[in-house]
Design a protein around this motif. Structure first.
Motif, mmCIF file in Angstrom:
data_model
loop_
_atom_site.group_PDB
_atom_site.id
_atom_site.type_symbol
_atom_site.label_atom_id
_atom_site.label_comp_id
_atom_site.label_asym_id
_atom_site.label_seq_id
_atom_site.Cartn_x
_atom_site.Cartn_y
_atom_site.Cartn_z
ATOM 1 N N ASN A 129 0.824 -1.124 0.139
ATOM 2 C CA ASN A 129 0.074 -0.179 -0.071
ATOM 3 C C ASN A 129 0.723 1.119 -0.073
ATOM 4 O OD1 ASN A 129 -2.451 -1.497 0.018
ATOM 5 N ND2 ASN A 129 -2.141 -1.815 1.983
ATOM 6 N N THR A 130 2.055 1.208 -0.489
ATOM 7 C CA THR A 130 2.846 2.229 -0.634
ATOM 8 C C THR A 130 3.242 2.646 -2.045
ATOM 9 O OG1 THR A 130 5.089 1.098 -0.523
ATOM 10 C CG2 THR A 130 3.865 1.649 1.677
ATOM 11 N N PRO A 131 3.753 3.534 -2.527
ATOM 12 C CA PRO A 131 4.380 3.975 -3.746
ATOM 13 C C PRO A 131 5.605 3.137 -4.385
ATOM 14 C CG PRO A 131 4.645 5.817 -2.732
ATOM 15 C CD PRO A 131 3.809 4.934 -1.496
ATOM 16 N N ILE A 132 6.374 2.548 -3.180
ATOM 17 C CA ILE A 132 7.464 2.251 -3.429
ATOM 18 C C ILE A 132 7.488 0.580 -4.060
ATOM 19 C CG2 ILE A 132 9.940 1.690 -2.286
ATOM 20 C CD1 ILE A 132 9.103 3.839 -0.320
ATOM 21 N N ILE A 133 8.214 0.306 -4.801
ATOM 22 C CA ILE A 133 8.047 -0.874 -5.438
ATOM 23 C C ILE A 133 9.798 -1.502 -5.486
ATOM 24 C CG2 ILE A 133 7.813 -2.529 -7.608
ATOM 25 C CD1 ILE A 133 5.846 -0.299 -8.443
ATOM 26 N N ILE A 134 9.890 -2.867 -5.234
ATOM 27 C CA ILE A 134 11.430 -3.324 -5.348
ATOM 28 C C ILE A 134 11.268 -4.440 -6.608
ATOM 29 C CG2 ILE A 134 13.014 -4.686 -4.076
ATOM 30 C CD1 ILE A 134 12.033 -3.454 -1.593
ATOM 31 N N THR A 135 12.228 -4.480 -7.160
ATOM 32 C CA THR A 135 12.347 -5.213 -8.427
ATOM 33 C C THR A 135 13.625 -5.925 -8.443
ATOM 34 O OG1 THR A 135 12.850 -3.790 -9.968
ATOM 35 C CG2 THR A 135 10.428 -4.153 -9.619
ATOM 36 N N GLU A 136 13.922 -6.822 -9.200
ATOM 37 C CA GLU A 136 15.325 -7.567 -9.440
ATOM 38 C C GLU A 136 15.885 -6.704 -10.429
ATOM 39 O OE1 GLU A 136 15.560 -12.040 -8.608
ATOM 40 O OE2 GLU A 136 14.244 -11.740 -10.501
ATOM 41 N N SER A 137 17.390 -6.746 -10.620
ATOM 42 C CA SER A 137 17.911 -5.815 -11.429
ATOM 43 C C SER A 137 18.264 -6.755 -12.715
ATOM 44 C CB SER A 137 19.272 -5.187 -10.850
ATOM 45 O OG SER A 137 19.926 -4.591 -11.942
ATOM 46 N N LEU A 138 17.366 -6.489 -13.669
ATOM 47 C CA LEU A 138 17.411 -7.247 -14.848
ATOM 48 C C LEU A 138 18.196 -6.839 -15.913
ATOM 49 C CD1 LEU A 138 13.686 -8.544 -15.186
ATOM 50 C CD2 LEU A 138 15.719 -9.733 -14.122
ATOM 51 N N MET A 139 18.670 -7.473 -16.974
ATOM 52 C CA MET A 139 19.393 -6.932 -18.288
ATOM 53 C C MET A 139 18.368 -6.551 -19.059
ATOM 54 S SD MET A 139 22.475 -7.398 -17.462
ATOM 55 C CE MET A 139 23.173 -6.783 -19.155
ATOM 56 N N ALA A 140 18.648 -5.632 -19.945
ATOM 57 C CA ALA A 140 17.645 -4.896 -20.955
ATOM 58 C C ALA A 140 16.902 -6.118 -21.565
ATOM 59 C CB ALA A 140 18.378 -4.235 -21.844
ATOM 60 N N ASP A 141 17.656 -7.082 -22.119
ATOM 61 C CA ASP A 141 16.925 -8.278 -22.935
ATOM 62 C C ASP A 141 15.592 -8.911 -21.872
ATOM 63 O OD1 ASP A 141 18.173 -7.727 -25.194
ATOM 64 O OD2 ASP A 141 19.563 -9.462 -24.818
ATOM 65 N N ARG A 142 16.351 -9.341 -20.618
ATOM 66 C CA ARG A 142 15.125 -10.010 -19.877
ATOM 67 C C ARG A 142 14.132 -8.982 -19.419
ATOM 68 N NH1 ARG A 142 18.100 -14.749 -16.952
ATOM 69 N NH2 ARG A 142 19.689 -15.011 -18.476
ATOM 70 N N GLN A 143 14.303 -7.467 -19.435
ATOM 71 C CA GLN A 143 13.225 -6.411 -19.262
ATOM 72 C C GLN A 143 12.134 -6.666 -20.099
ATOM 73 O OE1 GLN A 143 12.444 -4.838 -16.702
ATOM 74 N NE2 GLN A 143 14.210 -4.106 -15.765
ATOM 75 N N ARG A 144 12.916 -7.028 -21.619
ATOM 76 C CA ARG A 144 11.671 -6.999 -22.613
ATOM 77 C C ARG A 144 10.954 -8.235 -22.833
ATOM 78 N NH1 ARG A 144 16.132 -3.954 -25.064
ATOM 79 N NH2 ARG A 144 17.021 -5.935 -25.766
ATOM 80 N N ILE A 145 11.651 -9.208 -22.173
ATOM 81 C CA ILE A 145 10.807 -10.599 -22.136
ATOM 82 C C ILE A 145 9.981 -10.330 -21.068
ATOM 83 C CG2 ILE A 145 11.415 -12.909 -21.398
ATOM 84 C CD1 ILE A 145 14.070 -12.840 -22.415
ATOM 85 N N LEU A 146 10.326 -9.870 -19.934
ATOM 86 C CA LEU A 146 9.284 -9.765 -18.702
ATOM 87 C C LEU A 146 7.984 -8.757 -19.343
ATOM 88 C CD1 LEU A 146 8.416 -10.165 -15.765
ATOM 89 C CD2 LEU A 146 9.788 -7.845 -15.256
ATOM 90 N N LYS A 147 8.184 -7.799 -19.990
ATOM 91 C CA LYS A 147 7.323 -6.952 -20.472
ATOM 92 C C LYS A 147 6.453 -7.605 -21.270
ATOM 93 C CE LYS A 147 6.386 -2.608 -22.899
ATOM 94 N NZ LYS A 147 6.865 -1.333 -23.777
#
Length: 186
Positions: A129-147
């Motif tokens: 319930n806060t605006p803060i989000i924690i994510t893993e630090s992914l490589m650009a290619d993996r960011q695209r795969i996640l998206k």
């Protein structure tokens, strides 16, 4: 003369086929090397997490801000010695005071061990319930795969775990590290 041309053509086709096979082998090898490099680069980020939407203050101590979030919101008492380094990603835009206040620049936190990183990552539910989000630090290619995975299966069916993208589809769990693996899920 016709026989010589035919023999030359047949020999040329054989050589061309050999070259094509060699080129395919080199291409496959390059693809395999690219995948290994991606795996190694992702592995080098295994102790890192990204903190999003943390308000930025002029002259702030980013490590203190992260430790405060961990202690007060996540209810985890981690000492400063458990953090290797912290910093904001990107250059501040001095003309966009609103962007600074909204904390648009992410904070990357590198922990000294995977154990500390894992403890924080598993406690991130406390930020619901806060605006803060924690994510893993992914490589650009993996960011695209996640998206792409979120677009295909919906955000509630996707997650990350140790740099791999997880998806729940037809009551089965799949772990992805390439776009081809995403395409192959039926």
């Amino acid at each position: 003369m016709q026989e010589e041309v035919t023999a030359f053509s047949i020999n040329f086709q054989k050589q061309l086929n050999i070259i094509r096979k060699e080129l395919q082998a080199v291409s496959d090898n390059v693809l395999h090397q690219d995948e290994r490099i991606d795996e190694l680069e992702q592995y080098s980020r295994q102790n890192c997490l990204l903190f999003h939407s943390v308000a930025e203050k002029p002259g702030e101590n980013v490590t203190d801000a992260v430790l405060k979030i961990m202690k007060e919101t996540l209810q985890i008492n981690i000492k400063q010695s458990a953090i290797d380094r912290t910093n904001r990603i990107g250059k501040p835009n001095i003309f966009a005071a609103q962007a600074i206040n909204e904390g648009r620049r992410q904070i990357i936190v590198k922990f000294v061990s995977y154990q500390f990183r894992s403890k924080v990552f598993h406690a991130k539910r406390a930020l619901k319930n806060t605006p803060i989000i924690i994510t893993e630090s992914l490589m650009a290619d993996r960011q695209r795969i996640l998206k792409s995975t979120k677009e295909k299966f919906g955000p509630r069916s996707c997650w990350t775990q140790d740099g791999r993208i997880g998806v729940l589809h037809t009551n089965r769990r799949f772990y992805l590290s390439s776009m081809q693996e995403l395409v192959n899920i039926q």
